[in-house]
Design a protein around this motif. Sequence first.
Motif, PDB file in Angstrom:
ATOM      1  N   ILE A  69       1.025  -1.230  -0.049  1.00  0.00           N
ATOM      2  CA  ILE A  69      -0.076  -0.187   0.118  1.00  0.00           C
ATOM      3  C   ILE A  69       0.755   1.244   0.187  1.00  0.00           C
ATOM      4  CG2 ILE A  69      -1.938  -1.012   1.255  1.00  0.00           C
ATOM      5  CD1 ILE A  69      -1.158   0.703   3.684  1.00  0.00           C
ATOM      6  N   LYS A  70       0.435   2.217  -0.498  1.00  0.00           N
ATOM      7  CA  LYS A  70       0.832   3.708  -0.316  1.00  0.00           C
ATOM      8  C   LYS A  70      -0.117   4.625  -0.121  1.00  0.00           C
ATOM      9  CE  LYS A  70       1.065   5.058  -5.093  1.00  0.00           C
ATOM     10  NZ  LYS A  70       1.865   5.610  -6.318  1.00  0.00           N
ATOM     11  N   HIS A  75       5.470   6.018   0.322  1.00  0.00           N
ATOM     12  CA  HIS A  75       5.154   4.708   0.960  1.00  0.00           C
ATOM     13  C   HIS A  75       4.299   4.959   2.272  1.00  0.00           C
ATOM     14  CE1 HIS A  75       6.242   1.242   3.588  1.00  0.00           C
ATOM     15  NE2 HIS A  75       6.450   0.756   2.339  1.00  0.00           N
ATOM     16  N   ALA A  76       3.213   4.082   2.644  1.00  0.00           N
ATOM     17  CA  ALA A  76       2.550   4.153   3.736  1.00  0.00           C
ATOM     18  C   ALA A  76       3.253   3.765   4.878  1.00  0.00           C
ATOM     19  CB  ALA A  76       1.486   3.243   3.656  1.00  0.00           C
ATOM     20  N   GLY A  77       2.885   4.331   6.093  1.00  0.00           N
ATOM     21  CA  GLY A  77       3.694   4.065   7.446  1.00  0.00           C
ATOM     22  C   GLY A  77       4.424   5.165   8.058  1.00  0.00           C
ATOM     23  N   VAL A  84       0.265   0.392  11.044  1.00  0.00           N
ATOM     24  CA  VAL A  84      -0.882  -0.251  11.541  1.00  0.00           C
ATOM     25  C   VAL A  84      -2.132   0.381  11.411  1.00  0.00           C
ATOM     26  CG1 VAL A  84      -1.978  -1.479  13.553  1.00  0.00           C
ATOM     27  CG2 VAL A  84       0.596  -1.876  13.132  1.00  0.00           C
ATOM     28  N   GLU A  85      -2.105   1.584  11.608  1.00  0.00           N
ATOM     29  CA  GLU A  85      -3.500   2.396  11.741  1.00  0.00           C
ATOM     30  C   GLU A  85      -3.975   2.561  10.136  1.00  0.00           C
ATOM     31  OE1 GLU A  85      -4.472   6.895  11.982  1.00  0.00           O
ATOM     32  OE2 GLU A  85      -3.091   6.201  13.493  1.00  0.00           O
ATOM     33  N   ASP A  86      -2.943   2.624   9.153  1.00  0.00           N
ATOM     34  CA  ASP A  86      -3.230   3.050   7.725  1.00  0.00           C
ATOM     35  C   ASP A  86      -3.483   1.566   7.268  1.00  0.00           C
ATOM     36  OD1 ASP A  86      -2.355   5.516   7.782  1.00  0.00           O
ATOM     37  OD2 ASP A  86      -0.480   5.324   6.751  1.00  0.00           O
ATOM     38  N   PRO A 105      -3.560   0.476  -2.914  1.00  0.00           N
ATOM     39  CA  PRO A 105      -2.742  -0.803  -3.088  1.00  0.00           C
ATOM     40  C   PRO A 105      -1.748  -0.852  -4.316  1.00  0.00           C
ATOM     41  CG  PRO A 105      -4.865  -1.340  -4.060  1.00  0.00           C
ATOM     42  CD  PRO A 105      -4.978   0.072  -3.471  1.00  0.00           C
ATOM     43  N   VAL A 106      -0.500  -1.238  -4.133  1.00  0.00           N
ATOM     44  CA  VAL A 106       0.527  -1.352  -5.357  1.00  0.00           C
ATOM     45  C   VAL A 106       0.924  -2.852  -5.356  1.00  0.00           C
ATOM     46  CG1 VAL A 106       1.085   1.030  -5.100  1.00  0.00           C
ATOM     47  CG2 VAL A 106       2.195  -0.787  -3.580  1.00  0.00           C
TER      48      VAL A 106
END
Length: 140
Positions: A69-70, A75-77, A84-86, A105-106
């Motif tokens: 995911i992004k 980049h997510a996170g 975890v929240e994302d 999603p990627v």
Amino acid sequence: MNWILSLILIIATIGTIVSILMLLRYRPIKGRHSVSLRHFTLLFLVYITVILSFSILYLGFELMGIQVIKEGNAHAGGTVPHLVEDIIYFSAITMLSVGYGDIVPVGFGRIVAIVQALFGYLLPAAFVVTSFIQVTSKPE
């Protein structure tokens, strides 16, 4: 570390499958109303289980270094609690709607998100089928 993550991913997948099978196997008690609070509670618990199972799946991939995911263009996170929240947010939105586009999603995450979205669309159908259609056997 990778074998622990793999074990967690397998447990999450098994939990999802068992929850869906539990919903499909449940039949209302004959002679009572077709829909009950018990059945709605079961549906709610299945939704929560599937959302959390897919969240664990996404988290496992992210922790193994596979970006799934992004958030926006990045980049997510960042920190693990934010990741975890994302992931839980993304999993719930993917399951319950078509998504908002703020987290996407990627790569391999697209395939996982498609499977999760299909579960999200099939669960209400399974609920209706198990609630209102009762198979009656005809004596021969």
